[in-house]
Scaffold this motif. Structure first.
Motif, PDB file in Angstrom:
ATOM      1  N   GLU A  93      -5.767 -16.250   3.662  1.00 21.80           N
ATOM      2  CA  GLU A  93      -6.553 -17.470   2.865  1.00 21.80           C
ATOM      3  C   GLU A  93      -5.541 -18.231   2.796  1.00 21.80           C
ATOM      4  N   ARG A  96      -4.207 -17.929  -1.166  1.00 19.46           N
ATOM      5  CA  ARG A  96      -2.462 -17.207  -0.684  1.00 19.46           C
ATOM      6  C   ARG A  96      -2.029 -17.706  -0.804  1.00 19.46           C
ATOM      7  N   LYS A 199      -1.785 -10.633 -11.238  1.00 23.27           N
ATOM      8  CA  LYS A 199      -3.490 -10.275 -10.043  1.00 23.27           C
ATOM      9  C   LYS A 199      -2.611  -9.295  -9.830  1.00 23.27           C
ATOM     10  N   ASP A 204      -7.504  -5.169  -7.296  1.00 18.30           N
ATOM     11  CA  ASP A 204      -9.053  -4.957  -7.708  1.00 18.30           C
ATOM     12  C   ASP A 204      -9.246  -5.154  -8.736  1.00 18.30           C
ATOM     13  N   ARG A 207      -9.576  -9.952 -10.725  1.00 15.78           N
ATOM     14  CA  ARG A 207     -10.180 -10.597  -9.498  1.00 15.78           C
ATOM     15  C   ARG A 207     -10.405 -12.318  -9.971  1.00 15.78           C
ATOM     16  N   GLU A 212     -12.277 -14.684  -5.215  1.00 16.74           N
ATOM     17  CA  GLU A 212     -12.616 -13.553  -4.991  1.00 16.74           C
ATOM     18  C   GLU A 212     -13.862 -12.963  -5.241  1.00 16.74           C
ATOM     19  N   THR A 213     -14.442 -13.683  -6.307  1.00 15.75           N
ATOM     20  CA  THR A 213     -15.012 -13.399  -6.451  1.00 15.75           C
ATOM     21  C   THR A 213     -17.138 -14.176  -5.956  1.00 15.75           C
TER      22      THR A 213
END
Length: 299
Positions: A93, A96, A199, A204, A207, A212-213
């Protein structure tokens, strides 16, 4: 309806190269429930980023032990302008990939000595082969691919100077500026690896918004099993309130924490996790995949 969060932490970061406190240093503002279940504010002004990271881990561990979900806001960009990851040919991603690239390159010693200018110069070399788009450095750190002043304006074939969010949040500086007042680029280079570590240590249960949301209004159902939400904030969006003589950074972290708490108390906080009305679909996608957004910008 219950609040989405029971605690609010605002972090005013610093890219300082030596230990420092007071103005223009790291300030952490924490608004959480006291023994009488009232929201109470406390602040921490650590002299180094290493000590600030330890403090943040202690704060988050304490809130988890108390089963309190926390919103943590950082005053620097969590993403780069669209196209950054593709130009560098980063894997995964885009957001990331950028985080992992900085994680590999940034060196930050316990004394605050760091290599942020070298990192900016290295990335400039990979992106363009010249001192662009990152710019700004003291004389001793100027090099072939990093100049003291801006090399040239951004053209149509360059990476954008600003993210979509910065065009909406008036006055927000570009991430490419790595020195001088308002150098959020230096803060992002030194801050993103911190958020990455925070993080990753929580998996998990933590977030990162909006990566991620999703870039959408937040509900309680969206936060099932989540202890921490990390977000980008812009303290200047809210006028700081405080006593005469108080450090502005302290006033800003307190005022912003209280601002988000008030929105949450009136069931309005969830709305600002979504895009401003009329935001184009491709802008939403850019924010979710690579650029990020400033919480509350444009809404």
């Amino acid at each position: 309806m219950p609040r989405l969060f029971s605690a609010y932490v605002i972090v005013d970061w610093s890219a300082a190269s030596k230990p420092t406190t007071g103005a223009d240093s790291v300030w952490i503002g924490v608004l959480k429930h006291d023994v009488r279940f009232r929201l109470s504010f406390e602040s921490f002004n650590e002299a180094t980023r290493a000590e600030a990271e330890k403090r943040l881990n202690l704060i988050l561990a304490d809130l988890k032990k108390r089963s309190e979900r926390v919103l943590v806001g950082f005053d620097f960009p969590l993403g780069f302008p669209r196209g950054f990851a593709a130009t560098l040919k980063l894997r995964g991603e885009p957001w990331r990939g950028a985080w992992d690239e900085l994680g590999k390159r940034v060196v930050d010693k316990p004394t605050n000595v760091n290599n942020r200018f070298n990192v900016a110069a290295q990335i400039n070399r990979l992106l363009t082969g010249e001192a662009f788009p990152f710019w700004g450095a003291p004389p001793k750190d100027v090099q072939t691919t990093l100049t003291a002043t801006k090399l040239r304006p951004h053209g149509p074939d360059d990476l954008p100077e600003f993210r979509h969010a910065e065009l909406v949040a008036k006055g927000a500086a570009s991430i490419w500026k790595t020195y001088y007042n308002g150098s959020v680029g230096g803060q992002a280079i030194m801050g993103i690896p911190l958020v990455r570590r925070l993080k990753d240590a929580r998996g998990d249960a933590a977030r990162v918004w909006p990566f991620e949301t999703g870039f959408k209004a937040m509900t309680e159902a969206d936060l099932a099993g989540v202890d921490v939400v990390f977000a980008e904030v812009y303290p200047s969006m809210v006028t700081p309130q405080g006593a005469a003589g108080e450090v502005k950074d302290l006033m800003q972290v307190r005022t912003l924490a209280e601002h988000f708490a008030r929105l949450d108390a009136t069931n309005k906080l969830g709305e600002i996790f979504g895009p401003p009305k009329g935001t184009a679909a491709d802008t939403v996608l850019d924010a979710e995949r690579e650029e990020g957004w400033i919480l509350g910008a444009g809404v």
